[in-house]
Design a protein around this motif. Sequence first.
Motif, PDB file in Angstrom:
ATOM      1  N   GLY A   1       0.827  -1.201   0.000  1.00  0.00           N
ATOM      2  CA  GLY A   1       0.000   0.000   0.000  1.00  0.00           C
ATOM      3  C   GLY A   1       0.859   1.248   0.000  1.00  0.00           C
ATOM      4  O   GLY A   1       2.096   1.189  -0.111  1.00  0.00           O
ATOM      5  N   TRP A   2       0.200   2.390   0.146  1.00  0.00           N
ATOM      6  CA  TRP A   2       0.886   3.683   0.118  1.00  0.00           C
ATOM      7  C   TRP A   2       0.386   4.557   1.259  1.00  0.00           C
ATOM      8  O   TRP A   2      -0.768   4.469   1.675  1.00  0.00           O
ATOM      9  N   GLN A   3       1.292   5.376   1.773  1.00  0.00           N
ATOM     10  CA  GLN A   3       0.952   6.312   2.848  1.00  0.00           C
ATOM     11  C   GLN A   3       1.579   7.664   2.543  1.00  0.00           C
ATOM     12  O   GLN A   3       2.708   7.736   2.053  1.00  0.00           O
ATOM     13  N   GLY A   4       0.837   8.701   2.820  1.00  0.00           N
ATOM     14  CA  GLY A   4       1.358  10.040   2.532  1.00  0.00           C
ATOM     15  C   GLY A   4       0.990  11.042   3.612  1.00  0.00           C
ATOM     16  O   GLY A   4       0.075  10.824   4.403  1.00  0.00           O
ATOM     17  N   THR A   5       1.729  12.148   3.633  1.00  0.00           N
ATOM     18  CA  THR A   5       1.522  13.208   4.619  1.00  0.00           C
ATOM     19  C   THR A   5       1.608  14.566   3.937  1.00  0.00           C
ATOM     20  O   THR A   5       2.435  14.774   3.043  1.00  0.00           O
ATOM     21  N   ALA A   6       0.757  15.492   4.363  1.00  0.00           N
ATOM     22  CA  ALA A   6       0.802  16.870   3.883  1.00  0.00           C
ATOM     23  C   ALA A   6       0.780  17.809   5.083  1.00  0.00           C
ATOM     24  O   ALA A   6       0.152  17.504   6.099  1.00  0.00           O
ATOM     25  N   GLU A   7       1.478  18.951   4.951  1.00  0.00           N
ATOM     26  CA  GLU A   7       1.559  19.909   6.061  1.00  0.00           C
ATOM     27  C   GLU A   7       1.241  21.320   5.586  1.00  0.00           C
ATOM     28  O   GLU A   7       1.503  21.695   4.436  1.00  0.00           O
ATOM     29  N   LEU A   8       0.720  22.102   6.503  1.00  0.00           N
ATOM     30  CA  LEU A   8       0.433  23.514   6.270  1.00  0.00           C
ATOM     31  C   LEU A   8       0.816  24.281   7.528  1.00  0.00           C
ATOM     32  O   LEU A   8       0.461  23.872   8.633  1.00  0.00           O
ATOM     33  N   THR A   9       1.546  25.391   7.365  1.00  0.00           N
ATOM     34  CA  THR A   9       1.996  26.175   8.521  1.00  0.00           C
ATOM     35  C   THR A   9       1.350  27.548   8.527  1.00  0.00           C
ATOM     36  O   THR A   9       1.316  28.245   7.500  1.00  0.00           O
ATOM     37  N   LEU A  10       0.832  27.931   9.686  1.00  0.00           N
ATOM     38  CA  LEU A  10       0.276  29.265   9.934  1.00  0.00           C
ATOM     39  C   LEU A  10       1.222  29.977  10.886  1.00  0.00           C
ATOM     40  O   LEU A  10       1.584  29.422  11.924  1.00  0.00           O
ATOM     41  N   GLU A  11       1.597  31.210  10.565  1.00  0.00           N
ATOM     42  CA  GLU A  11       2.616  31.892  11.374  1.00  0.00           C
ATOM     43  C   GLU A  11       2.389  33.393  11.368  1.00  0.00           C
ATOM     44  O   GLU A  11       2.010  33.965  10.343  1.00  0.00           O
ATOM     45  N   GLY A  12       2.624  34.032  12.511  1.00  0.00           N
ATOM     46  CA  GLY A  12       2.511  35.479  12.546  1.00  0.00           C
ATOM     47  C   GLY A  12       2.287  36.030  13.935  1.00  0.00           C
ATOM     48  O   GLY A  12       2.354  35.308  14.935  1.00  0.00           O
ATOM     49  N   LYS A  13       1.988  37.323  13.977  1.00  0.00           N
ATOM     50  CA  LYS A  13       1.814  38.031  15.243  1.00  0.00           C
ATOM     51  C   LYS A  13       0.362  38.118  15.692  1.00  0.00           C
ATOM     52  O   LYS A  13       0.091  38.507  16.828  1.00  0.00           O
ATOM     53  N   ASP A  14      -0.573  37.810  14.798  1.00  0.00           N
ATOM     54  CA  ASP A  14      -1.992  37.850  15.168  1.00  0.00           C
ATOM     55  C   ASP A  14      -2.328  36.544  15.882  1.00  0.00           C
ATOM     56  O   ASP A  14      -2.866  35.609  15.286  1.00  0.00           O
ATOM     57  N   ILE A  15      -2.019  36.492  17.162  1.00  0.00           N
ATOM     58  CA  ILE A  15      -2.182  35.254  17.924  1.00  0.00           C
ATOM     59  C   ILE A  15      -3.642  34.802  17.983  1.00  0.00           C
ATOM     60  O   ILE A  15      -3.943  33.640  17.694  1.00  0.00           O
ATOM     61  N   PRO A  16      -4.587  35.678  18.346  1.00  0.00           N
ATOM     62  CA  PRO A  16      -5.996  35.249  18.376  1.00  0.00           C
ATOM     63  C   PRO A  16      -6.475  34.789  16.996  1.00  0.00           C
ATOM     64  O   PRO A  16      -7.228  33.815  16.885  1.00  0.00           O
ATOM     65  N   GLY A  17      -6.046  35.502  15.949  1.00  0.00           N
ATOM     66  CA  GLY A  17      -6.466  35.146  14.601  1.00  0.00           C
ATOM     67  C   GLY A  17      -5.986  33.762  14.192  1.00  0.00           C
ATOM     68  O   GLY A  17      -6.734  32.975  13.602  1.00  0.00           O
ATOM     69  N   ILE A  18      -4.718  33.446  14.499  1.00  0.00           N
ATOM     70  CA  ILE A  18      -4.165  32.129  14.167  1.00  0.00           C
ATOM     71  C   ILE A  18      -4.859  31.046  14.982  1.00  0.00           C
ATOM     72  O   ILE A  18      -5.164  29.958  14.481  1.00  0.00           O
ATOM     73  N   ALA A  19      -5.103  31.330  16.260  1.00  0.00           N
ATOM     74  CA  ALA A  19      -5.770  30.349  17.125  1.00  0.00           C
ATOM     75  C   ALA A  19      -7.176  30.038  16.617  1.00  0.00           C
ATOM     76  O   ALA A  19      -7.600  28.876  16.581  1.00  0.00           O
ATOM     77  N   GLN A  20      -7.918  31.074  16.196  1.00  0.00           N
ATOM     78  CA  GLN A  20      -9.265  30.864  15.669  1.00  0.00           C
ATOM     79  C   GLN A  20      -9.224  30.134  14.325  1.00  0.00           C
ATOM     80  O   GLN A  20     -10.027  29.232  14.061  1.00  0.00           O
ATOM     81  N   LEU A  21      -8.271  30.526  13.473  1.00  0.00           N
ATOM     82  CA  LEU A  21      -8.154  29.896  12.156  1.00  0.00           C
ATOM     83  C   LEU A  21      -7.834  28.414  12.285  1.00  0.00           C
ATOM     84  O   LEU A  21      -8.368  27.579  11.542  1.00  0.00           O
ATOM     85  N   THR A  22      -6.974  28.073  13.236  1.00  0.00           N
ATOM     86  CA  THR A  22      -6.631  26.662  13.461  1.00  0.00           C
ATOM     87  C   THR A  22      -7.884  25.841  13.754  1.00  0.00           C
ATOM     88  O   THR A  22      -8.037  24.716  13.281  1.00  0.00           O
ATOM     89  N   GLY A  23      -8.797  26.404  14.536  1.00  0.00           N
ATOM     90  CA  GLY A  23     -10.023  25.701  14.870  1.00  0.00           C
ATOM     91  C   GLY A  23     -10.973  25.553  13.695  1.00  0.00           C
ATOM     92  O   GLY A  23     -11.805  24.638  13.680  1.00  0.00           O
ATOM     93  N   ARG A  24     -10.884  26.458  12.692  1.00  0.00           N
ATOM     94  CA  ARG A  24     -11.801  26.388  11.547  1.00  0.00           C
ATOM     95  C   ARG A  24     -11.340  25.400  10.480  1.00  0.00           C
ATOM     96  O   ARG A  24     -12.124  25.024   9.609  1.00  0.00           O
TER      97      ARG A  24
END
Length: 233
Positions: A107-130
Motif C-alpha cells: 500500500g501507500w501512505q502520505g503526509t501533507a503539512e500547512l503552517t500558519l505563522e505570525g503576530k496575530d495570535i488570536p487570529g491564528i488560534a481561531q483559524l486553526t479551529g476552523r
Amino acid sequence: MTRTSALALTLAAALASSTAWADQPPPQNVVGLSASASLEVNKDVLSVTLSTTREGTEAGAVQSQLKQALDAALNEAKKAAKPGQIEVRTGNFSLFPRYSNKGGITGWQGTAELTLEGKDIPGIAQLTGRINTMTVARVGTSLSREQREKVESDVTGQAIAQYRAKAADVARQFGFSGYTLREVQVNSDQPPMYAAAPMMRAKTMSDASEALPVELGKGTVTVTVNGTVQLTK
C-alpha cells in the motif's frame, strides 16, 4: 626596475617585517575576560503546523486525497491571511510505499503539512479551529526580529558595563591602576527560531470551531562580551 627586481624587493620587505614582528617580546599583563547580560521579553510570534495523513492501496488515490485535504485547508487559511500577521505556507508533502515482510508493496501512505505563522495570535488560534481537514502537529513560539532588536541595544549596554567593571576590578586586584582594551567581541545569542510547546503536539480539536489554546510565554535575549585587556600601571 625589472619585474624580477621588484618582486625580490617585495619579498625582502615582507621577510624583514616578519622578522621584526618575531623579535618583539610577547605582550605582558594581558588578561582574558568575559561578561554577559540577559533580559526576558514576551514572545510575539506563533507558528502552528497542521498535518494530515492518508493511506491506501493506490498511490494516485492517496495523493489525490492529500491534495484535497490540503486545498481545503489552504482555501480557509487564505481568507484570513494578512502580511506579517497571519502568513500561510505549505510544508512537507510526501508519499511513500509500505512493504510486506516479503518485500512487496502492500500500500501507500502520505503526509501533507500547512503552517500558519505570525503576530496575530488570536487570529491564528481561531483559524486553526476552523480548519477541519488537518490536525495540529506542532506549535512553536518565538521572538520577532523587531522584538529582539527593541531590547538588544539595552542588553548590549549592560553587558559592556559589566565587562568594564570586571576589567577594572581585575586590574585593581592585581595591583594595577587601570587597563586598556586590546581585542573585544560582542555577540548576541541566536536561539532556535521557534521553541516547541510539547503539551500541544498532536492535539486534535474536539470541535472544529474550537480555537487553539495558546500561551506564548517569554524568551531571553542574551549578549556576551569576550576579549582581552592590557593591565596598566
